[in-house]
Design an enzyme around this catalytic site. Structure first.
Site, PDB file in Angstrom:
ATOM      1  N   LEU B  90       0.814  -1.208   0.000  1.00 54.36           N
ATOM      2  CA  LEU B  90       0.000   0.000   0.000  1.00 54.36           C
ATOM      3  C   LEU B  90       0.847   1.257   0.000  1.00 54.36           C
ATOM      4  O   LEU B  90       0.604   2.189   0.742  1.00 54.36           O
ATOM      5  CB  LEU B  90      -0.948   0.025   1.209  1.00 54.36           C
ATOM      6  CG  LEU B  90      -2.151  -0.905   1.118  1.00 54.36           C
ATOM      7  CD1 LEU B  90      -3.007  -0.757   2.356  1.00 54.36           C
ATOM      8  CD2 LEU B  90      -2.978  -0.605  -0.110  1.00 54.36           C
ATOM      9  N   CYS B  91       1.895   1.249  -0.811  1.00 47.74           N
ATOM     10  CA  CYS B  91       2.680   2.466  -0.905  1.00 47.74           C
ATOM     11  C   CYS B  91       2.994   2.744  -2.375  1.00 47.74           C
ATOM     12  O   CYS B  91       4.128   3.004  -2.743  1.00 47.74           O
ATOM     13  CB  CYS B  91       3.938   2.397  -0.056  1.00 47.74           C
ATOM     14  SG  CYS B  91       4.795   0.840  -0.139  1.00 47.74           S
ATOM     15  N   GLY B  92       1.987   2.647  -3.201  1.00 47.93           N
ATOM     16  CA  GLY B  92       2.154   2.990  -4.607  1.00 47.93           C
ATOM     17  C   GLY B  92       3.128   2.060  -5.301  1.00 47.93           C
ATOM     18  O   GLY B  92       3.165   0.865  -5.018  1.00 47.93           O
TER      19      GLY B  92
END
Lengths: 131, 296
Positions: B90-92
């Site tokens: 969940l960090c691009g």
């Protein structure tokens, strides 16, 4: 000649101390030595031990677990592997450090390293008594 | 055609998602500040280390018997890629970008007939590379339980690397991590650590006395250099870990910011749809009543 030199103590995590100092006693691998302003340029490895710095208005003792020092006529930079300023540390941490060092002593086979570790233990014990 | 109730549920669920992404963004922002401070605080040490190393290495590189950490083993048959990624997603594109760079290099090296070994730091990189390069992964370091990075963590990793190097398991080691440029820009970077890329002694730009001074060495030059080189690996690993941590939070922050905005857009669209549908239902009922009354 200037009466002070710039004393920097940096650990990998942060700058611990950066101030003008009059004198510093460092635990070099070939024995303790004292640095005064105008010292000849030296790069030396450090043993685990205590650095005593005389700042312009205070004295500080810093425990380092090995590292390097770079000395110039007007500056001293200590690259410490692991260090803490003794005024800022609580005795419990010192105890933890001590027991860790003792475990390391038991595990160490190499003579040279043994000498280093046992010296560090002595220093720590002495500090705990005074502190 | 979804019913009114379906739409209502949908809106509620997107709203809940927006709350989560918003919270994650704020947490990432707070963590980013701390990670950034840590990365900046670690800089002086690395800089001094570079300076001392540059001074020392200049005179030793061309000599016989120089440390293999500095000049290499004389061949480059086996490469060790140390791929550093985050423990969480969940960090691009953060993890993917690092893995992509490492994968491209691994494939290039293999095509050139070199042997590739991979050591992963962080779970996400291992997951990403396992499918096509699983056989090359020789080791993985786990930082899942680490709350704030300390130098000891970096030393653990660098000791592993040095142990492998001493055992002759590779010739060249490269770190893959994300350089922290700014909150919105993180650059996947490859940094060769063995043999060490020693920064040029800055004779012209550096402070004059440090460059010009002729140092005495205690003990001798070579011993110090040997110790310094080992320490340098730890320092580089530590720097890479810190840069990575800051980049991860930066990437997560902007990813979550995007997600929050998208959720907001979606809520608007759904709300309009919901209102139109409600209106249409009312109109329909009115028409039914009126036409029923007219028929009487």
């Amino acid at each position: 000649m200037a009466s002070t030199f710039k004393f920097d103590l940096v650990s990998p995590e942060r700058v611990l101390l950066s101030a003008a100092a009059e004198q510093a006693v460092l635990p070099g691998v070939d024995g303790q030595f004292t640095v005064l302003p105008g010292h000849a340029p030296v790069v030396s490895a450090l043993m685990p031990g205590v650095i005593h710095v005389t700042l312009t208005n205070a004295k500080k003792a810093v425990f380092v677990k090995g590292g390097f020092v770079e000395i110039n006529p007007e500056s001293v930079t200590v690259l410490a592997a692991h260090a803490f300023v003794l005024d800022e540390v609580d005795p419990r941490q010192l105890d933890a450090e001590l027991s860790a060092a003792e475990t390391a002593l038991a595990a160490e086979k190499d003579d040279e390293a043994l000498r280093h570790v046992s010296r560090a233990i002595e220093e720590l014990k002495a500090l705990r008594k005074t502190g | 055609m979804p019913s009114l109730k379906d739409l209502r549920n949908r809106i509620a669920s997107v709203k809940a998602t927006r709350k989560i992404t918003k919270a994650m963004q704020m947490v990432a922002a707070a963590k980013l500040r701390r990670a950034q401070e840590a990365a900046i605080a670690a800089r002086p040490y690395a800089e001094r280390m570079d300076a001392v190393l540059a001074n020392l290495a200049g005179g030793v590189t061309n000599r016989e018997g120089a440390s293999p950490l500095l000049v290499g083993t004389g061949k480059s048959d086996t490469h060790l890629l140390v791929v550093m990624t985050a423990e969480r997603g969940l960090c691009g594109g953060f993890n993917t970008n690092i893995a992509k760079l490492a994968r491209a290099d691994a494939i290039r090296l293999m095509a050139a007939g070199k042997k590739v070994k991979i050591m992963t730091v962080g779970r996400k990189g291992a997951d990403n590379l396992r499918r096509d390069l699983g056989k090359s992964i020789v080791d993985r370091a786990d930082l899942r339980n680490v709350r704030s990075l300390s130098f000891a963590d970096a030393e653990g990793i660098s000791n592993k690397i040095l142990g492998m190097f001493d055992a002759g398991e590779f010739d060249v080691a490269t770190l893959y991590f994300s350089e922290f440029k700014s909150v919105i820009a993180q650059k996947p970077t490859a940094l060769q650590v063995i043999p060490a890329k020693v920064p040029e002694a800055k004779a012209a730009t550096g402070k004059s006395h440090t460059a010009a001074a002729v140092y005495e060495y205690e003990p001798d030059e070579e011993t110090i250099l040997g110790l310094l080189l080992k320490r340098n690996i730890s320092t580089q690993v530590f720097r890479a870990l810190l840069e990575n941590a800051a980049s991860e939070q930066g990437a997560r922050m902007s990813a979550m910011d995007n997600a929050t905005r998208n959720a907001g857009d979606m809520i608007n669209k759904l709300t309009i749809k919901y209102n139109r549908m409600r209106q249409a239902n009312i109109t329909k009922e009115l028409i039914e009543i009126i036409s029923g009354a007219e028929a009487l």
